[in-house]
Design a protein around this motif. Structure first.
Motif, mmCIF file in Angstrom:
data_model
loop_
_atom_site.group_PDB
_atom_site.id
_atom_site.type_symbol
_atom_site.label_atom_id
_atom_site.label_comp_id
_atom_site.label_asym_id
_atom_site.label_seq_id
_atom_site.Cartn_x
_atom_site.Cartn_y
_atom_site.Cartn_z
ATOM 1 N N GLU A 105 0.889 -1.147 -0.077
ATOM 2 C CA GLU A 105 -0.041 -0.096 0.109
ATOM 3 C C GLU A 105 0.916 1.027 0.058
ATOM 4 O O GLU A 105 0.656 2.326 -0.571
ATOM 5 C CB GLU A 105 -0.877 0.119 1.338
ATOM 6 N N VAL A 106 2.041 1.320 0.822
ATOM 7 C CA VAL A 106 3.004 2.239 0.608
ATOM 8 C C VAL A 106 3.402 2.453 -0.807
ATOM 9 O O VAL A 106 3.673 3.685 -1.353
ATOM 10 C CB VAL A 106 4.052 1.898 1.604
ATOM 11 N N VAL A 107 3.716 1.309 -1.401
ATOM 12 C CA VAL A 107 4.159 1.590 -2.850
ATOM 13 C C VAL A 107 3.108 2.049 -4.074
ATOM 14 O O VAL A 107 3.325 3.065 -4.459
ATOM 15 C CB VAL A 107 4.499 0.149 -3.257
ATOM 16 N N ARG A 108 1.800 1.733 -3.595
ATOM 17 C CA ARG A 108 0.933 1.856 -4.572
ATOM 18 C C ARG A 108 0.444 3.378 -4.204
ATOM 19 O O ARG A 108 0.461 4.204 -5.067
ATOM 20 C CB ARG A 108 -0.363 1.122 -4.237
ATOM 21 N N SER A 109 0.363 3.864 -3.109
ATOM 22 C CA SER A 109 0.065 5.554 -2.730
ATOM 23 C C SER A 109 1.214 6.183 -3.280
ATOM 24 O O SER A 109 1.030 7.397 -3.552
ATOM 25 C CB SER A 109 -0.289 5.450 -1.338
ATOM 26 N N SER A 110 2.480 5.889 -2.872
ATOM 27 C CA SER A 110 3.450 6.681 -3.087
ATOM 28 C C SER A 110 3.591 7.056 -4.640
ATOM 29 O O SER A 110 3.694 8.129 -5.283
ATOM 30 C CB SER A 110 4.772 6.220 -2.912
ATOM 31 N N ILE A 111 3.222 6.124 -5.514
ATOM 32 C CA ILE A 111 3.483 6.163 -7.058
ATOM 33 C C ILE A 111 2.022 6.981 -7.578
ATOM 34 O O ILE A 111 2.002 7.900 -8.333
ATOM 35 C CB ILE A 111 2.991 4.719 -7.611
ATOM 36 N N LEU A 112 1.153 6.609 -6.533
ATOM 37 C CA LEU A 112 -0.187 7.694 -6.993
ATOM 38 C C LEU A 112 -0.016 8.900 -6.711
ATOM 39 O O LEU A 112 -0.704 10.031 -7.215
ATOM 40 C CB LEU A 112 -1.327 6.947 -6.544
ATOM 41 N N SER A 113 0.868 9.362 -5.744
ATOM 42 C CA SER A 113 1.197 10.461 -5.264
ATOM 43 C C SER A 113 2.034 11.314 -6.174
ATOM 44 O O SER A 113 2.139 12.690 -5.592
ATOM 45 C CB SER A 113 1.613 10.571 -3.613
ATOM 46 N N VAL A 114 2.756 11.006 -6.968
ATOM 47 C CA VAL A 114 3.596 11.598 -7.935
ATOM 48 C C VAL A 114 2.655 12.638 -8.657
ATOM 49 O O VAL A 114 1.533 12.072 -9.372
ATOM 50 C CB VAL A 114 4.446 10.818 -8.782
ATOM 51 N N ALA A 115 2.803 13.907 -8.602
ATOM 52 C CA ALA A 115 2.072 14.784 -9.397
ATOM 53 C C ALA A 115 1.709 14.302 -10.957
ATOM 54 O O ALA A 115 2.869 13.791 -11.549
ATOM 55 C CB ALA A 115 2.884 16.239 -9.545
ATOM 56 N N LYS A 116 0.724 14.570 -11.260
ATOM 57 C CA LYS A 116 -0.054 14.042 -12.387
ATOM 58 C C LYS A 116 1.031 14.749 -13.820
ATOM 59 O O LYS A 116 1.136 14.349 -14.837
ATOM 60 C CB LYS A 116 -1.578 14.301 -12.667
ATOM 61 N N GLY A 117 1.382 16.103 -13.372
ATOM 62 C CA GLY A 117 2.079 16.685 -14.435
ATOM 63 C C GLY A 117 3.341 16.307 -14.830
ATOM 64 O O GLY A 117 3.550 16.318 -15.975
ATOM 65 N N GLN A 118 3.787 15.518 -14.082
ATOM 66 C CA GLN A 118 5.156 14.671 -14.158
ATOM 67 C C GLN A 118 4.830 13.502 -15.358
ATOM 68 O O GLN A 118 5.623 13.710 -16.262
ATOM 69 C CB GLN A 118 5.750 13.949 -13.000
ATOM 70 N N SER A 119 3.776 12.880 -15.293
ATOM 71 C CA SER A 119 3.482 11.800 -16.217
ATOM 72 C C SER A 119 2.994 12.491 -17.500
ATOM 73 O O SER A 119 3.286 12.092 -18.698
ATOM 74 C CB SER A 119 2.176 10.899 -15.768
ATOM 75 N N GLU A 120 2.294 13.657 -17.259
ATOM 76 C CA GLU A 120 1.747 14.417 -18.775
ATOM 77 C C GLU A 120 2.988 14.961 -19.436
ATOM 78 O O GLU A 120 3.022 14.900 -20.784
ATOM 79 C CB GLU A 120 0.858 15.446 -17.954
ATOM 80 N N ALA A 121 4.274 15.284 -18.686
ATOM 81 C CA ALA A 121 5.131 15.939 -19.323
ATOM 82 C C ALA A 121 5.802 14.813 -20.028
ATOM 83 O O ALA A 121 6.726 14.913 -21.185
ATOM 84 C CB ALA A 121 6.220 16.784 -18.354
ATOM 85 N N ALA A 122 5.885 13.860 -19.329
ATOM 86 C CA ALA A 122 6.690 12.566 -19.943
ATOM 87 C C ALA A 122 5.983 11.992 -21.041
ATOM 88 O O ALA A 122 6.498 11.603 -22.135
ATOM 89 C CB ALA A 122 6.848 11.338 -18.999
ATOM 90 N N THR A 123 4.777 11.948 -21.362
ATOM 91 C CA THR A 123 3.848 11.904 -22.381
ATOM 92 C C THR A 123 4.199 12.547 -23.517
ATOM 93 O O THR A 123 4.402 12.240 -24.534
ATOM 94 C CB THR A 123 2.463 11.612 -21.801
ATOM 95 N N ALA A 124 4.296 13.784 -23.364
ATOM 96 C CA ALA A 124 4.417 14.887 -24.332
ATOM 97 C C ALA A 124 5.872 14.737 -24.651
ATOM 98 O O ALA A 124 5.996 15.050 -26.039
ATOM 99 C CB ALA A 124 4.531 16.111 -23.664
ATOM 100 N N LEU A 125 6.792 14.004 -24.046
ATOM 101 C CA LEU A 125 8.043 13.665 -24.627
ATOM 102 C C LEU A 125 8.136 12.402 -25.423
ATOM 103 O O LEU A 125 9.105 11.826 -25.724
ATOM 104 C CB LEU A 125 9.226 13.523 -23.505
ATOM 105 N N ASN A 126 6.913 11.685 -25.681
ATOM 106 C CA ASN A 126 6.646 10.640 -26.083
ATOM 107 C C ASN A 126 7.318 9.275 -25.772
ATOM 108 O O ASN A 126 7.656 8.535 -26.341
ATOM 109 C CB ASN A 126 7.295 10.660 -27.767
ATOM 110 N N MET A 127 7.365 9.375 -24.203
ATOM 111 C CA MET A 127 7.719 8.232 -23.563
ATOM 112 C C MET A 127 6.640 7.244 -23.537
ATOM 113 O O MET A 127 5.435 7.520 -23.386
ATOM 114 C CB MET A 127 8.207 8.654 -22.352
ATOM 115 N N SER A 128 6.948 5.953 -23.401
ATOM 116 C CA SER A 128 6.035 4.854 -23.318
ATOM 117 C C SER A 128 5.613 4.681 -22.014
ATOM 118 O O SER A 128 6.268 5.466 -21.106
ATOM 119 C CB SER A 128 6.778 3.447 -23.783
ATOM 120 N N ARG A 129 4.556 4.125 -21.483
ATOM 121 C CA ARG A 129 4.411 3.991 -20.112
ATOM 122 C C ARG A 129 5.238 3.193 -19.322
ATOM 123 O O ARG A 129 5.387 3.641 -18.213
ATOM 124 C CB ARG A 129 3.033 2.823 -20.184
#
Length: 221
Positions: A105-129
């Motif tokens: 649960e610590v692992v799961r909640s920590s991953i979900l706590s990372v700001a969505k903007g980080q993932s969106e920026a990585a997506t904009a750089l054409n990174m895979s999941r």
């Protein structure tokens, strides 16, 4: 009186340090491994993976560690013919599976706590999941996990005392033998058992504080 008790009791309890430490190391390795596997699987799009890991987490969080220990050591060989080999593996697996469920649960909640903007920026750089998780999200999440992982490591140390219930010769086991041979010393024996565990926990407490400081570096208040 105090000095004579120390001279008489400490050497006896010291016989169990090796067992306590080896069980802690094995439990921690298995527990952290299960935490990452279960935590990541619970974020998977695969419904089967999510279902299996959710079942594991809820079972091990919802039942007693002592019952799990007895179940792995006594029930598995009788009901299913599965023998884990010896007390060491049964004890280490029980503690690892139990705390791995909590830490997932610590692992799961920590991953979900990372700001969505980080993932969106990585997506904009054409990174895979996978690249987004490995290069952007996971490194940030791990820093958030460290303090809780340190706290759970201390809890796992304390949980190792339960392996004496399946006749492992740890610190508490030798303390029990000493008490049985001299009932009048019972209070002193268990006091020094407590002291032994506290001494073993001190480096882990220090490590946890270091982890907390590290996790806060570069984080805006």
């Amino acid at each position: 009186m105090i000095i004579s008790n120390i001279i008489e009791i400490f050497p006896v309890l010291a016989k169990g340090i090796n067992v306590t430490i080896t069980v802690l190391i094995a439990s921690a390795i298995f527990g952290y491994l299960m935490a990452f596997i279960a935590g990541l699987c619970r974020l998977s799009n695969n419904i089967i993976l999510r279902g299996v890991t959710t079942f594991y987490v809820e079972i091990f969080r919802g039942t007693s560690l002592i019952v799990q220990l007895f179940w792995l050591f006594y029930a598995l060989p009788i009901l299913f013919g599965i023998n884990l080999g010896n007390e060491f593996w049964a004890g280490s697996l029980a503690i690892g599976l139990n705390y791995g469920a909590y830490m997932s649960e610590v692992v799961r909640s920590s991953i979900l706590s990372v700001a969505k903007g980080q993932s969106e920026a990585a997506t904009a750089l054409n990174m895979s999941r996978f690249q987004r998780m490995r290069l952007v999200i996971f490194p940030q999440a791990v820093r958030m996990m460290l303090p809780e992982f340190g706290n759970y490591l201390i809890q796992m140390l304390k949980a190792t005392s339960l392996v004496s219930l399946i006749s492992m010769h740890d610190i508490l086991y030798h303390g029990d033998l000493l008490r049985y041979s001299n009932i009048a010393m019972g209070g002193s024996v268990y006091f020094y058992v407590l002291v032994f565990f506290f001494i073993l926990a001190l480096p882990l407490i220090f490590l946890t504080r270091k982890m907390e400081k590290f996790s806060k570096k570069g984080v805006a208040n």
